[in-house]
Scaffold this active site. Structure first.
Site, short mmCIF file in Angstrom:
data_model
loop_
_atom_site.label_atom_id
_atom_site.label_comp_id
_atom_site.label_asym_id
_atom_site.label_seq_id
_atom_site.Cartn_x
_atom_site.Cartn_y
_atom_site.Cartn_z
N ASP A 1 -13.64 -1.55 3.43
CA ASP A 1 -12.69 -1.71 4.54
C ASP A 1 -13.39 -1.23 5.82
OD1 ASP A 1 -10.65 -1.32 6.44
OD2 ASP A 1 -9.30 -0.25 5.11
N GLY B 1 -4.00 -4.30 6.12
CA GLY B 1 -2.90 -4.15 7.08
C GLY B 1 -3.05 -2.88 7.89
N LYS C 1 -3.17 5.24 -2.60
CA LYS C 1 -4.14 6.02 -1.85
C LYS C 1 -4.65 7.15 -2.73
CE LYS C 1 -3.97 3.99 2.25
NZ LYS C 1 -5.15 3.51 3.01
N GLU D 1 -11.33 0.80 -3.07
CA GLU D 1 -11.57 0.50 -1.65
C GLU D 1 -12.16 1.71 -0.94
OE1 GLU D 1 -8.00 -0.94 0.15
OE2 GLU D 1 -8.73 -0.74 2.20
N LYS E 1 -1.27 -0.93 -4.20
CA LYS E 1 -2.46 -0.14 -3.87
C LYS E 1 -2.03 1.31 -3.72
CE LYS E 1 -4.81 0.19 0.51
NZ LYS E 1 -5.46 -0.58 1.61
N ASP F 1 -7.40 3.10 -2.82
CA ASP F 1 -8.09 3.18 -1.53
C ASP F 1 -8.32 4.65 -1.20
OD1 ASP F 1 -9.06 2.88 1.03
OD2 ASP F 1 -7.23 2.01 1.87
N SER G 1 0.86 -1.18 0.00
CA SER G 1 0.00 0.00 0.00
C SER G 1 0.89 1.23 0.00
CB SER G 1 -0.89 -0.03 1.25
OG SER G 1 -1.65 1.15 1.34
N LYS H 1 -9.56 -7.11 8.06
CA LYS H 1 -8.50 -6.83 9.04
C LYS H 1 -8.99 -7.40 10.35
CE LYS H 1 -7.13 -2.42 6.95
NZ LYS H 1 -7.07 -0.95 7.12
O1 OSB Z 1 -6.97 1.91 4.81
O2 OSB Z 1 -6.04 0.08 4.42
C1 OSB Z 1 -6.05 1.16 5.00
C2 OSB Z 1 -2.85 1.56 7.04
C3 OSB Z 1 -3.36 2.04 8.22
C4 OSB Z 1 -4.71 2.27 8.32
C5 OSB Z 1 -5.54 2.02 7.24
C6 OSB Z 1 -5.04 1.50 6.05
C7 OSB Z 1 -3.66 1.31 5.94
C8 OSB Z 1 -2.99 0.89 4.72
C9 OSB Z 1 -1.60 0.27 4.84
O3 OSB Z 1 -3.45 1.05 3.62
C10 OSB Z 1 -1.67 -1.20 5.07
C11 OSB Z 1 -0.36 -1.83 5.44
O4 OSB Z 1 0.51 -1.96 4.57
O5 OSB Z 1 -0.20 -2.26 6.59
MG MG Z 2 -8.30 0.82 3.49
#
Ligand code: OSB
Ligand code: MG
Length: 382
Positions: free
Chosen positions: A251, A303, A169, A226, A167, A194, A141, A275
């Site tokens: 999510d 994650g 953002k 997402e 992924k 996302d 991500s 998660k």
């Molecule tokens: O929205 O998926 C998410 C990290 C912290 C809180 C929310 C998210 C995320 C990530 C990173 O997108 C995920 C990772 O690599 O641990």
């Molecule tokens: Mg997310």
């Protein structure tokens, strides 16, 4: 059944290798909360997924530590007393049910009891959860960057390292150009985006505006979008799903089996990000996995910048059959200069291995914790 006499809360600040920008703010690191249960049957570790600040969801690390100490550990003590000093991992959730909310705090305590129970039995977590493979494809991500050129070079690095899915953002006004640039450089890359709910609160005009911008993504061959809308806006997501060709994945909206069932019934998503912390534990995550499998809905493991402890749990979970998309499961070094388990997670041909040992299958590196300045609080159950 495991006898629990002591719960230790370990706090450690972990700086991320690179700051992570999302629609809701910048993460520079995590104030990690670890939970260790101990007793005559042995110890077990859990990691709380809560971040430093309550921006992604309402939970935050200091709040999770407080609710664990003041309410969850006493509730666990009651359950242990009723069970002659012990508790089974499958009963932890019910034991904590009298306390509302705080799924990440509850998940960490359940993880610790589960780890202890499995270690005592010599059983790996993957086997208990129903893993069908011994390694999982690694996704990464990528936070928002200052420029498209910088984003492209960051993505290039991860692709070269072997990551099997990327992924990005996105946020309103920044949802298309960066993604198009990455797609043009990597025509065959498994790519998804996302928005962390940034495309507006619940109202019809907002959904229309979001659809107008996000529709441009339909030509970029993405695996999914997402959480475009607010966590509680299931009707908005259902409407968006009707207007876009790219699959919608949820999510933040998925917090339990019940919320997943509603989202699927409404057509609010056709993919689910799982998660364990967000849904209150690994065992609830398996139930959501099973519900999705029964309805032909693929899931993948999200994650929370976990250390090797939470990562071990995520990788074991992601080895279940209906995790058919790569997760946000990256090597330890993508997050932290030094992980707090003795064997950090590494990429092997773009995969992470499910630890084969009992329980989580990782050994906490106490000297790393000490070097990082960890503090600890020991709570006695009786
Ligand atoms: O929205 O998926 C998410 C990290 C912290 C809180 C929310 C998210 C995320 C990530 C990173 O997108 C995920 C990772 O690599 O641990
Ligand atoms: Mg997310």
């Amino acid at each position: 059944m495991i006898r629990v006499e002591v719960v230790e809360l370990v706090r450690v600040r972990m700086e991320l290798v690179t700051p992570f920008r999302t629609a809701y703010g910048v993460e520079h690191g995590r104030d990690v909360l670890l939970v260790r249960v101990d007793g005559p049957d042995g110890e077990g570790w859990g990691e709380c997924a809560a971040l430093t600040e309550p921006r992604y969801t309402a939970e935050w690390a200091d709040g999770a530590a407080a609710v664990t100490e003041r309410f969850l550990v006493p509730a666990l003590a009651v359950a242990c007393d009723a069970g002659g000093g012990g508790v089974a991992a499958v009963d932890v959730r019910a034991a904590l049910d009298g306390i509302a909310g705080h799924p990440m705090a509850k998940a960490a305590l359940e993880m610790a009891v589960l780890d202890a129970e499995l270690r005592a039995l010599g059983e790996p977590l993957g086997r208990r959860l129903g893993a069908v493979v011994d390694r999982v494809p690694a996704g990464v991500s990528v936070g928002a960057t200052g420029s498209i050129a910088e984003l492209c070079s960051v993505v290039d690095g991860y692709v070269t390292a072997g990551y099997r899915r990327v992924k990005l953002k996105i946020a309103p006004g920044h949802a298309v150009e960066p993604v198009r640039a990455v797609r043009e450089r990597h025509p065959a890359l498994a790519l998804q985006v996302d928005a962390n709910g940034s495309f507006a609160r619940s109202n019809a005009a907002a959904v229309t505006a979001a659809a107008a911008e996000l529709a441009a993504l339909d030509d970029l061959d993405l695996l999914l979008i997402e959480q475009p809308l607010a966590a509680d806006d299931l009707l908005g997501h259902a409407e968006l799903a009707r207007r876009l060709r790219t699959p919608i994945c949820l999510d933040e909206s998925i917090v339990s089996v019940a919320s997943a069932a509603v989202a699927l019934a409404l057509g609010a998503c056709s993919v689910v990000n799982l998660k364990p912390g967000r849904v209150g534990g690994l065992l609830e995550a398996v139930r959501i996995h099973d519900l999705c499998a029964a309805q032909g809905i693929p899931v993948w493991c999200g994650g929370m910048f976990e250390t090797g402890i939470g990562r071990a749990a995520n990788v074991a979970l992601a080895a279940l059959a209906n995790f058919t998309l790569p997760g946000d499961l990256s090597a330890s070094a993508r997050y932290y200069r030094r992980d707090i388990v003795e064997t950090p997670f590494v990429l092997d041909d773009g995969y992470l291995s499910v630890p084969p040992g009992p329980g989580l299958g990782v050994t906490v590196d106490r000297s790393a914790l000490a070097d990082l300045g960890a503090s600890s609080r020991v709570l006695r159950l009786r």
